[in-house]
Design a protein around this motif. Structure first.
Motif, PDB file in Angstrom:
ATOM      1  N   GLU A 486      -0.012 -12.025   3.231  1.00  0.00           N
ATOM      2  CA  GLU A 486      -0.583 -10.700   3.029  1.00  0.00           C
ATOM      3  C   GLU A 486       0.509  -9.662   2.743  1.00  0.00           C
ATOM      4  N   GLU A 490       1.068  -7.643  -0.772  1.00  0.00           N
ATOM      5  CA  GLU A 490       1.078  -6.173  -0.800  1.00  0.00           C
ATOM      6  C   GLU A 490       2.363  -5.659  -1.446  1.00  0.00           C
ATOM      7  N   ARG A 493       2.347  -6.168  -5.210  1.00  0.00           N
ATOM      8  CA  ARG A 493       1.558  -5.130  -5.878  1.00  0.00           C
ATOM      9  C   ARG A 493       2.348  -3.818  -5.933  1.00  0.00           C
ATOM     10  N   GLU A 517      -6.571 -14.772  -2.864  1.00  0.00           N
ATOM     11  CA  GLU A 517      -6.150 -13.769  -1.894  1.00  0.00           C
ATOM     12  C   GLU A 517      -5.269 -12.708  -2.567  1.00  0.00           C
ATOM     13  N   ARG A 520      -7.272 -10.326  -4.531  1.00  0.00           N
ATOM     14  CA  ARG A 520      -7.898  -9.297  -3.673  1.00  0.00           C
ATOM     15  C   ARG A 520      -6.919  -8.162  -3.392  1.00  0.00           C
ATOM     16  N   HIS A 521      -5.628  -8.499  -3.391  1.00  0.00           N
ATOM     17  CA  HIS A 521      -4.608  -7.460  -3.188  1.00  0.00           C
ATOM     18  C   HIS A 521      -4.189  -6.798  -4.497  1.00  0.00           C
ATOM     19  N   CYS A 523      -2.830  -8.051  -7.225  1.00  0.00           N
ATOM     20  CA  CYS A 523      -1.562  -8.485  -7.791  1.00  0.00           C
ATOM     21  C   CYS A 523      -1.733  -8.876  -9.257  1.00  0.00           C
TER      22      CYS A 523
END
Length: 571
Positions: A486, A490, A493, A517, A520-521, A523
């Motif tokens: 995670e 982050e 991104r 995943e 969803r962030h 990227c």
DNA sequence: GCCGTTTTCGGCCCGACTGTTTTCAGTCG
């Protein structure tokens, strides 16, 4: 799946196993398995669902199971399971791994012959005490011995590229007798590894197809040979199942045997809701059996009121709901890819000259390609010293201005991320490159926190463009290193570091779940091959496969852009 | 054990193949 849910899933499956062996109500184990499947497919840790109370809303998870999951998640163990375990010897569960040996058989072997382990079972078969049991015979005994031998032998999963080459060879072998033929199963869904190979054939002459199939030269054992279904084991240990159907059932059969199992269950339930019945022959009226659809998969999806669902999405991860609402993504395709930046040459550990790599990229119709040899600390890979790197930069510049190529050649490096997170060249040199792929090639066994810091430090360097094979895993030989995904996503991104989807057949890194995943962030991704030979540029299909399984569209992928836009993204 | 625009009780996806049977149970996908 969230990896944190693994223990809960195994716990539920173990309960189901024990209940089956001890022969309780037939449907209770089914209920536990269903709950296990549901939890396995969850995108978040089960703790989140316990916290907000939504756990009992999950399909197949009712009062009793949610209580057990809570107890297990809270205390790390479960009274109920401990009690069940006391009821049977520990070795019994391993017997379930044997092919052709199911819970009923295990139960009887235990009750009547006191068999509690694979060793004991082998001995019993060799002494022919198994064939004396009612309902068992000599063939069963031989079959069990064969299963034991197989179980102790090879690892039982094969990488996707192995599956592809076996599939194309078998398809070529059978095509003369087949009107339509295709590999289905996990291969068609493009899973990173396959357990077996399923081939579907439409033909009027099933016996001829079956004869030809069981006489395929690489067959070591014929498990079964029927009118519509046959099953063999190849010398490599790969099992191949063949189904032959009528042309008008071909789509239904392809759908059925492509799976996944969970996707099929959802589809069949949807069919039932709409008054239909779905099996491998057709979609038909529930009353009266009248044929509704089945010639093609699209026909079936249409009749169910769904968009066509690409095989890569059929994992019961919300694709059916999305198809019903008409919001399936248009998945990125191989034809969208306009360049490949992860290419090694014989300057380091590759085996083709720069020119051969460029020509291969040009032949694929790419607009650009990147040379990214290893950096100086990769001694085994003959990493380039600063001086050699300087020379390579000049060499590529010269090739670009030679007028010999249409394609634009970018020059960069796959730079080692050192244990402290620094990059393996200094900023002055990095600044002169068109792009920089930062990769971890050493000290894989760091603690999670330390590895996370290492990656974060690397990503804070202004010159890093791409995080290469982000988890470092190699299929069947090396686990992914530990890091906080995670936080890395982050940072990727925020720092605009592109995440690589590496299509090297042994890597496939990121995998589908991490791609989802990372998406969803929000990227951005880059699909590369990590080629060490000019023929490996074709492996871009594997990067594309992972990306598609991760629901990526062309917009998510940097190297679907034209050169101009792409240059601004990496610049 | 779960679940419900046919049901709060009575179902639970469904068909092929094999072996040991004499009509079917077990396993698999």
């Amino acid at each position: 799946m969230d990896p944190a849910n693994g223990p809960v899933v195994s716990m539920l499956n173990e309960i189901a196993d024990i209940l089956e062996i001890t022969g309780s109500d037939r449907f209770r184990p089914i209920a536990y398995r269903r709950a296990a499947r549901t939890i396995e497919a969850l995108p978040k840790p089960i703790q989140d669902y316990i916290k907000d109370g939504s756990i009992s809303e999950l399909p197949g998870v009712g009062e009793a199971i949610s209580q057990k999951v809570k107890e297990y998640a809270l205390t790390g163990k479960l009274d109920y399971l401990e009690k069940l375990r006391k009821g049977i010897p520990p070795g019994l569960l391993e017997l379930l791994n044997l092919q052709e040996v199911g819970p009923k058989t295990v139960g009887r072997l235990y009750m009547e012959l006191k068999i509690t382990s694979i060793d004991e079972l082998q001995r019993a078969c060799e002494e022919h005490s198994v064939s004396k049991l009612k309902g068992f015979g000599e063939k069963t005994e031989e079959r069990i011995l064969q299963s034991i031998k197989f179980y102790r032998g090879s690892s039982r999963r094969f990488i996707l590229s192995t599956g592809d080459s076996v599939a194309s060879s078998i398809i070529a072998h059978l095509s003369a007798n087949a009107k339509l033929i295709e590999a289905a199963g996990s291969l068609r869904r493009r899973k990173e590894t396959i357990g077996d190979l399923d081939v579907i054939v439409a033909s009027d002459d099933s016996p001829a197809v079956m004869d030809r199939f069981v006489s395929y030269p690489d067959v070591s054992i014929v498990y079964s040979r029927g009118e519509t279904k046959s099953s063999v084991l190849l010398n490599s240990g790969l099992q191949v199942d063949l189904r032959v159907v009528d042309e008008k059932s071909y789509g239904a059969a392809l759908l059925y045997f492509t799976g996944s199992k969970d996707h099929n269950v959802e589809l069949r339930n949807l069919a039932i809701d709409r008054g239909y019945k779905l099996n491998e022959y057709s979609l038909s009226q529930r009353n009266g059996d009248q044929f509704v659809a089945g010639r093609t998969e699209k026909e079936v999806y249409d009749a169910l009121g769904l968009q066509f669902i690409e095989p890569e999405l059929r994992e019961a991860r919300g694709e059916i709901e999305a198809a019903r609402e008409g919001r399936l993504p248009r998945l990125v395709a191989e034809s969208d890819i306009k360049g490949d930046l992860h290419c090694h040459t014989n300057w380091t550990d590759g085996s083709s000259p720069i020119e051969a790599m460029i020509e291969a990229a040009e032949n694929r119709g790419y607009q650009y390609m990147g040379i990214s040899d290893h950096s100086k600390s990769s001694k085994i890979a003959k990493g380039l010293s600063e001086e050699m790197m300087e020379r390579q930069l000049k060499r590529v510049e010269k090739l670009n201005s030679s007028g010999k190529y249409q394609i634009r050649v970018l020059c960069g490096s796959e730079v080692d991320i050192m244990p402290d997170g620094r990059l393996d060249y200094d900023d002055a040199l990095l600044s002169r490159m068109d792009f920089v792929i930062g990769s971890v090639h050493s000290r894989f066994n760091m603690e999670k926190a330390e590895m996370t810091e290492r990656l974060l430090t690397a990503m804070s360097n202004d010159y890093i463009t791409v995080l290469g094979h982000p988890t470092g895993r190699q299929l069947g030989s090396r686990e992914a290193y530990a890091f906080d995904a995670e936080r890395i996503f982050e940072a990727a991104r925020d720092k605009k570091v592109i995440l690589e989807v590496n299509g090297s057949t042994e890597r496939l890194d990121l995998n589908d779940q991490l791609i989802m995943e990372a998406k969803r962030h929000k990227c951005v991704f880059m699909l590369n091959t990590d080629s060490h030979h000019f023929t490996s540029l074709a492996n871009i299909r594997y990067a594309v496969s992972m990306a598609r399984r991760g629901w990526l569209t062309a917009v998510d992928v940097a190297n679907t852009s034209d050169l101009k836009e792409f240059s601004s993204m990496i610049g």
